[in-house]
Design a protein around this motif. Structure first.
Motif, PDB file in Angstrom:
ATOM      1  N   TYR A  82      36.248  37.448  38.408  1.00  0.00           N
ATOM      2  CA  TYR A  82      36.133  37.230  36.919  1.00  0.00           C
ATOM      3  C   TYR A  82      34.883  36.979  36.559  1.00  0.00           C
ATOM      4  N   ASP A  83      34.577  35.064  36.975  1.00  0.00           N
ATOM      5  CA  ASP A  83      33.352  34.942  35.924  1.00  0.00           C
ATOM      6  C   ASP A  83      31.860  35.308  36.724  1.00  0.00           C
ATOM      7  N   HIS A  84      31.579  36.402  37.727  1.00  0.00           N
ATOM      8  CA  HIS A  84      30.575  36.864  38.194  1.00  0.00           C
ATOM      9  C   HIS A  84      31.139  38.505  37.506  1.00  0.00           C
ATOM     10  N   LEU A  85      32.106  39.127  37.175  1.00  0.00           N
ATOM     11  CA  LEU A  85      32.030  40.572  36.367  1.00  0.00           C
ATOM     12  C   LEU A  85      31.525  39.946  34.970  1.00  0.00           C
ATOM     13  N   LEU A  86      31.991  38.753  34.321  1.00  0.00           N
ATOM     14  CA  LEU A  86      31.690  38.236  32.866  1.00  0.00           C
ATOM     15  C   LEU A  86      30.134  37.962  33.127  1.00  0.00           C
ATOM     16  N   ALA A  87      29.514  37.014  33.545  1.00  0.00           N
ATOM     17  CA  ALA A  87      27.920  37.576  33.764  1.00  0.00           C
ATOM     18  C   ALA A  87      27.135  38.729  34.207  1.00  0.00           C
ATOM     19  N   GLN A  88      27.754  39.677  34.649  1.00  0.00           N
ATOM     20  CA  GLN A  88      27.104  40.777  34.864  1.00  0.00           C
ATOM     21  C   GLN A  88      27.293  41.602  33.571  1.00  0.00           C
ATOM     22  N   HIS A  89      28.034  41.528  32.990  1.00  0.00           N
ATOM     23  CA  HIS A  89      28.731  42.308  31.407  1.00  0.00           C
ATOM     24  C   HIS A  89      28.598  41.448  30.664  1.00  0.00           C
ATOM     25  N   TRP A  90      27.739  40.233  30.666  1.00  0.00           N
ATOM     26  CA  TRP A  90      27.746  39.490  29.225  1.00  0.00           C
ATOM     27  C   TRP A  90      27.285  39.640  27.820  1.00  0.00           C
ATOM     28  N   GLN A  91      26.219  41.046  28.148  1.00  0.00           N
ATOM     29  CA  GLN A  91      26.428  41.323  25.945  1.00  0.00           C
ATOM     30  C   GLN A  91      27.595  42.475  26.006  1.00  0.00           C
ATOM     31  N   ALA A 171      34.742  47.740  42.055  1.00  0.00           N
ATOM     32  CA  ALA A 171      35.231  49.059  41.714  1.00  0.00           C
ATOM     33  C   ALA A 171      36.860  48.236  40.808  1.00  0.00           C
ATOM     34  N   ALA A 172      37.690  48.254  41.257  1.00  0.00           N
ATOM     35  CA  ALA A 172      39.236  47.871  41.094  1.00  0.00           C
ATOM     36  C   ALA A 172      38.964  46.613  40.389  1.00  0.00           C
ATOM     37  N   PHE A 173      38.675  46.013  41.022  1.00  0.00           N
ATOM     38  CA  PHE A 173      38.334  44.603  40.129  1.00  0.00           C
ATOM     39  C   PHE A 173      37.958  45.050  39.121  1.00  0.00           C
ATOM     40  N   GLU A 174      36.329  44.856  39.011  1.00  0.00           N
ATOM     41  CA  GLU A 174      35.447  45.416  37.760  1.00  0.00           C
ATOM     42  C   GLU A 174      36.466  46.302  36.673  1.00  0.00           C
ATOM     43  N   ASP A 175      37.338  46.770  36.618  1.00  0.00           N
ATOM     44  CA  ASP A 175      38.318  47.820  35.844  1.00  0.00           C
ATOM     45  C   ASP A 175      38.840  46.873  35.262  1.00  0.00           C
ATOM     46  N   ASP A 176      40.092  46.146  36.342  1.00  0.00           N
ATOM     47  CA  ASP A 176      41.035  45.344  35.366  1.00  0.00           C
ATOM     48  C   ASP A 176      40.614  43.978  34.330  1.00  0.00           C
ATOM     49  N   PHE A 177      39.412  43.984  35.133  1.00  0.00           N
ATOM     50  CA  PHE A 177      38.621  42.531  34.224  1.00  0.00           C
ATOM     51  C   PHE A 177      38.315  43.152  33.005  1.00  0.00           C
ATOM     52  N   LEU A 178      37.334  43.847  32.743  1.00  0.00           N
ATOM     53  CA  LEU A 178      36.668  45.126  31.726  1.00  0.00           C
ATOM     54  C   LEU A 178      38.089  45.699  30.858  1.00  0.00           C
TER      55      LEU A 178
END
Length: 211
Positions: A82-91, A171-178
């Motif tokens: 989730y921290d990786h995904l946060l950094a990826q979608h930071w803005q 993609a599934a983890f990313e969808d959960d996170f977003l």
């Protein structure tokens, strides 16, 4: 949530930022922690966010995506991913650029050496020196972080190579996170506002938040 997320949601002041990180290093009731009130407030907020996160259906769903072989470590894996995904979608979740935010966070932490417990000192020093927070955006760094963690555990474990499993269902983890991140940010903002308005008595244990 892991370091980057906690700092994003708990950095109202430098002392609160430190507390938001120390939630992983100090134990016991907040009112018994021998640190300034603002630091204890950050620890309190960290714990509230963790309770909210650990019981949230989307986070629980992410943990079920982890294989049975590694399910015991699903919490660690999902937190770091989730921290990786946060950094990826930071803005999407922060106004300040990631590089500026992380450098300010390192300054805030390192400028309070007298308040950092001994067990947190080497972690904060390495975090700053090697820019862990920004490096989460790159999957090879996440691979190394989890593999290093596996080596520090006392017994053989299936954690090495865990990021490859996360990548396979990216993609599934990313969808959960977003879908989860706006909810935890809103919750954290409400709790921070309550804390900063003096609406939290840090001498009284808090009840678990509702999801």
């Amino acid at each position: 949530m892991n370091f980057l997320a906690h700092l994003l949601m708990g950095s109202q002041t430098p002392q609160q930022a430190l507390g938001s990180l120390l939630g992983d290093f100090v134990k016991g009731p907040v009112q018994q922690i021998a640190l300034p009130e603002a630091v204890r407030g950050g620890i309190w907020l960290h714990r509230r966010i963790d309770v909210f996160t650990d019981s949230h259906p989307l986070v629980l769903q992410s943990k079920t995506r982890v294989s049975a072989e590694r399910r015991r470590f699903a919490g660690i894996m999902v937190d770091m991913f989730y921290d990786h995904l946060l950094a990826q979608h930071w803005q999407r979740f922060a106004e300040q650029p990631l590089a500026e935010f992380t450098q300010q966070a390192y300054r805030d932490l390192l400028n309070q050496p007298e308040l950092i417990p001994d067990n947190a000192r080497p972690v904060i020093a390495h975090m700053s020196e090697h820019d862990w927070l920004s490096s989460y955006a790159q999957l090879p760094h996440l691979h190394r972080a989890l593999d290093n963690m596996a080596r520090r555990l006392r017994r053989d474990n299936p954690l090495p190579g865990a990021v490859a499993e996360l990548e396979a269902d990216y993609a599934a983890f990313e969808d959960d996170f977003l879908r989860f991140m706006p909810e935890v940010q809103a919750y954290a903002a409400d709790q921070a506002a309550l804390l900063n308005a003096g609406g939290v008595d840090l001498s009284v244990p808090s009840s678990s938040p509702k999801v």
